[in-house]
Enzyme design. Sequence first.
Site, short mmCIF file in Angstrom:
data_model
loop_
_atom_site.label_atom_id
_atom_site.label_comp_id
_atom_site.label_asym_id
_atom_site.label_seq_id
_atom_site.Cartn_x
_atom_site.Cartn_y
_atom_site.Cartn_z
N HIS A 152 90.68 72.90 -50.29
CA HIS A 152 89.64 73.41 -49.01
C HIS A 152 88.95 74.31 -49.38
CE1 HIS A 152 92.81 76.91 -49.61
NE2 HIS A 152 93.93 76.16 -49.07
N ASP A 172 94.24 70.09 -44.85
CA ASP A 172 94.98 70.95 -44.76
C ASP A 172 95.49 71.69 -43.23
OD1 ASP A 172 96.18 73.14 -45.55
OD2 ASP A 172 94.81 74.24 -45.40
#
Length: 319
Positions: free
Chosen positions: A181, A255
């Site tokens: 991320h 995520d």
Amino acid sequence: MQEISFYDFHVHVGERIAGYVLRDGFADLARIPGLKGVGVFVTEEPGYSLKEKLQDMRKDALQSFPGEILWHLTPVQTEVGELIPLLSEDTDLKFYTTYKDAGLYRSYKELERWMQELSDLKPRMLVHCEDNETIETYSAKVPFHKPHDHCLRHPELAENIAVEKLLDLAVMHNYPVHIVHVSSPRSAQLIHQAKHHNPYITCETAPHYLLLNEDRLKGENAHRWICSPPLRSEKSRGELLELLQDGYFDIIATDHCAFTMQDKDRYKDEPQKVPCGIAGIGTMRQSLIDGLVQTGKISLDYLTRLIHDNPAIMIRSNR
Ligand SMILES: [Zn+2]
């Protein structure tokens, strides 16, 4: 537009996080059209060994999700010796440079030790890069009163510092590292440079960093958008998208970390207590097609590489 199937390398389902049972399980993944495979996290819990938990989650998945799975293992108590038997083609590792309260924090020294002790097998190491010291410094200056304070407490600087330190280790030890991320353009640039010195470095960004900005943390129900790293400024979002267009990211992954609405809303007036994470996998493909392909930002072929071809390769190997 033709339908493309896709993979999501970064998904939290079927386990407990910070005391909360996650909203989604493997049966929920099975209902997502076009989803071919996932990378799923297995986080060691007190009194529940990583080995046992991996066995249980494998069993669970086998019954309800027909797609491919790579298991991202986070040891907490488990040491290298006990971990090695768990390593195979379908397992790699995940570490965090922050989350001390949750017991997940690892110092850079510890991460280096893992790289050294695993230098024969070199399973891929996923790392959540936000420098803990920087977060503590900024958090001390900004009390968590409103959801948007999260952005100030977890600045891009924290991500950049951790990414830089981690890349130094990955290059020094020629270790395969995947940075999860990425939300800061500067971090993406640092990773791009480091790839020249270690071709086994990869990275992902998430749809929310490409399509949304920090304004979500100011409006109604802003607490529902609390995730780490936080949504960034519009300027950073734009730059991140330009770097995506320039090929800086290997994959896009969500995520996905969905809590029930009840859990997410329970402490809406105390943002520090709101469980950290947002949903994403259900809308991933369509939001990227609508936001990036239909608007002419990237081609469908390129999106296919980012959410199908490249993650498929990474999910099928742990190096
Ligand atoms: Zn995650």
